[in-house]
Enzyme design. Structure first.
Site, PDB file in Angstrom:
ATOM      1  N   HIS A   1      19.337 -33.244 -10.967  1.00 35.04           N
ATOM      2  CA  HIS A   1      18.601 -32.449 -11.966  1.00 35.04           C
ATOM      3  C   HIS A   1      18.834 -30.945 -11.737  1.00 35.04           C
ATOM      4  O   HIS A   1      17.912 -30.221 -11.339  1.00 35.04           O
ATOM      5  CB  HIS A   1      17.120 -32.806 -11.838  1.00 35.04           C
ATOM      6  CG  HIS A   1      16.284 -32.419 -13.014  1.00 35.04           C
ATOM      7  ND1 HIS A   1      16.247 -31.144 -13.524  1.00 35.04           N
ATOM      8  CD2 HIS A   1      15.458 -33.152 -13.791  1.00 35.04           C
ATOM      9  CE1 HIS A   1      15.413 -31.119 -14.560  1.00 35.04           C
ATOM     10  NE2 HIS A   1      14.927 -32.330 -14.736  1.00 35.04           N
TER      11      HIS A   1
ATOM     12  N   GLU B   1      22.512 -31.810 -16.074  1.00 36.08           N
ATOM     13  CA  GLU B   1      22.152 -32.819 -15.077  1.00 36.08           C
ATOM     14  C   GLU B   1      23.078 -34.021 -15.197  1.00 36.08           C
ATOM     15  O   GLU B   1      23.029 -34.736 -16.189  1.00 36.08           O
ATOM     16  CB  GLU B   1      20.692 -33.251 -15.315  1.00 36.08           C
ATOM     17  CG  GLU B   1      19.750 -32.081 -15.615  1.00 36.08           C
ATOM     18  CD  GLU B   1      18.411 -32.508 -16.230  1.00 36.08           C
ATOM     19  OE1 GLU B   1      18.002 -33.670 -16.082  1.00 36.08           O
ATOM     20  OE2 GLU B   1      17.772 -31.661 -16.869  1.00 36.08           O
TER      21      GLU B   1
HETATM   22  C1  BG6 Z   1      14.553 -33.640 -17.708  1.00 38.43           C
HETATM   23  C2  BG6 Z   1      14.021 -34.556 -18.777  1.00 38.43           C
HETATM   24  O1  BG6 Z   1      15.568 -34.283 -17.008  1.00 38.43           O
HETATM   25  O2  BG6 Z   1      13.502 -33.302 -16.808  1.00 38.43           O
HETATM   26  C3  BG6 Z   1      12.859 -33.871 -19.472  1.00 38.43           C
HETATM   27  O3  BG6 Z   1      15.044 -34.878 -19.696  1.00 38.43           O
HETATM   28  C4  BG6 Z   1      11.800 -33.449 -18.463  1.00 38.43           C
HETATM   29  O4  BG6 Z   1      12.315 -34.735 -20.445  1.00 38.43           O
HETATM   30  C5  BG6 Z   1      12.454 -32.584 -17.395  1.00 38.43           C
HETATM   31  O5  BG6 Z   1      10.782 -32.723 -19.127  1.00 38.43           O
HETATM   32  C6  BG6 Z   1      11.497 -32.085 -16.308  1.00 38.43           C
HETATM   33  O6  BG6 Z   1      10.812 -33.110 -15.697  1.00 38.43           O
HETATM   34  P1  BG6 Z   1       9.736 -32.824 -14.584  1.00 38.43           P
HETATM   35  O7  BG6 Z   1       9.159 -34.144 -14.205  1.00 38.43           O
HETATM   36  O8  BG6 Z   1      10.469 -32.175 -13.437  1.00 38.43           O
HETATM   37  O9  BG6 Z   1       8.735 -31.881 -15.189  1.00 38.43           O
END
Ligand code: BG6
Length: 299
Positions: A168, A273
């Site tokens: 991510h 990502e």
């Molecule tokens: C992304 C998703 O990978 O991560 C989104 O596609 C999500 O939908 C984002 O909002 C952040 O997620 P988190 O759990 O770290 O707030």
């Protein structure tokens, strides 16, 4: 290369100035700088780095489920994006190549840092939610040409299981209004903002002018590039992974996240990502899967 190991993080620096820093919590890469001193990753000023919640920025590891888990099935009790990003990993060690072997002085020095997470290392509360035997080894290699991050997933139990994984990555950019993303042209994607249905990327480059949350699937080309004013800024090259999520929360969603700062920080970041998230990877006992990325910075 020098490697500094403290209680909560490992930092490696090449003689030429490149550096990388990884929190043991989540094995989250929280900084990657090039020789010029330029930072390539965005980390929120309010990101928790003390292990109290997943890091808002850097490269959290999503495993074994992407997004909110399905209502039914083996991952249904897990938190969003799984447990790897919210568990402390073990530092397994470093290996470095000095470059002398090839008679090239220190020109191609690199350092590889390995981190591990095993079923046995999980809290009971997590284990009860996903009771499978697994071994994860995450290798972070810093070289002059860029940063490589690879996740190796192994089934160490005696029954098969399925997983999703994703790196991510929050990329740091100067100005979202001057940023375009290429390498996704004519690919299909699921639009999580719009209607969760499938669309086709009609333009060769993507500009971001509002919230974007797209899962590009089954990509043919390996490289997704982030351009600033039309010039290359960062390349993300997939390795054995077919999907790429592009995410920018934009104003309202950024505002709604307590750990997102500064509030207009969405103008200095975009998430690209790489992962395997459209379907599921299945591993039978003893089998392994390996996927990751190579990132290049142009500044
Ligand atoms: C992304 C998703 O990978 O991560 C989104 O596609 C999500 O939908 C984002 O909002 C952040 O997620 P988190 O759990 O770290 O707030």
């Amino acid at each position: 290369p020098t490697v500094d190991i403290s209680d909560d993080r490992v930092t490696a620096t090449l003689p030429t100035g490149e550096s990388v820093s990884i929190l043991l919590y989540g094995a989250t890469v929280i900084s990657w700088k090039t020789a010029s001193g330029a930072e390539n990753l965005w980390v929120s000023e309010k990101a928790a780095l003390d292990g109290s919640k997943p890091v808002r920025g850097g490269i959290p590891i999503v495993f074994p489920v992407f997004g909110p888990p399905p209502k039914e099935g083996p991952t249904s009790k897990l938190p969003q994006h799984g447990f790897a990003r919210s568990t402390r990993w073990e530092f397994l060690g470093k290996s470095s190549s000095e470059g002398e072997a090839q008679g090239q002085g220190s020109g191609d020095e690199s350092v590889k840092l390995d981190f591990g997470l095993y079923g046995a290392g999980l809290d009971e509360s997590v284990k009860s939610k996903w009771p499978y035997e697994f071994g994860l080894v995450y290798s972070v290699t810093l070289g002059r040409e860029g940063l490589m991050t690879v996740l190796n997933v192994r089934n160490e139990g005696d029954e098969g299981w399925e997983f999703q994984m994703l790196l991510h990555t929050y990329l740091r950019i100067d100005d979202i209004s001057k940023t375009t993303i290429s390498g996704l042209g004519s690919a299909t994607y699921i639009d999580k903002v719009l209607d969760a249905t499938t669309h086709t990327q009609s333009t060769p480059t993507l500009s971001i002018t509002s919230e974007v949350d797209r899962v590009y699937t089954g990509l043919k080309q390996d490289t997704t590039s982030v351009l600033a004013d039309g010039k290359p800024r960062l390349d993300v090259v997939r390795d054995n992974l077919e999907d790429t999520v592009v995410w920018n929360p934009w104003r309202e969603k950024a505002n709604a996240m307590g750990d997102f700062a500064p509030k207009d920080g969405y103008k200095q970041m975009v998430c690209v990502e790489v992962g395997s998230v459209a379907g599921w990877q299945r591993l039978e006992p003893g089998e392994t899967f390996e996927g990751g990325m190579m990132m290049r910075s142009y500044v």
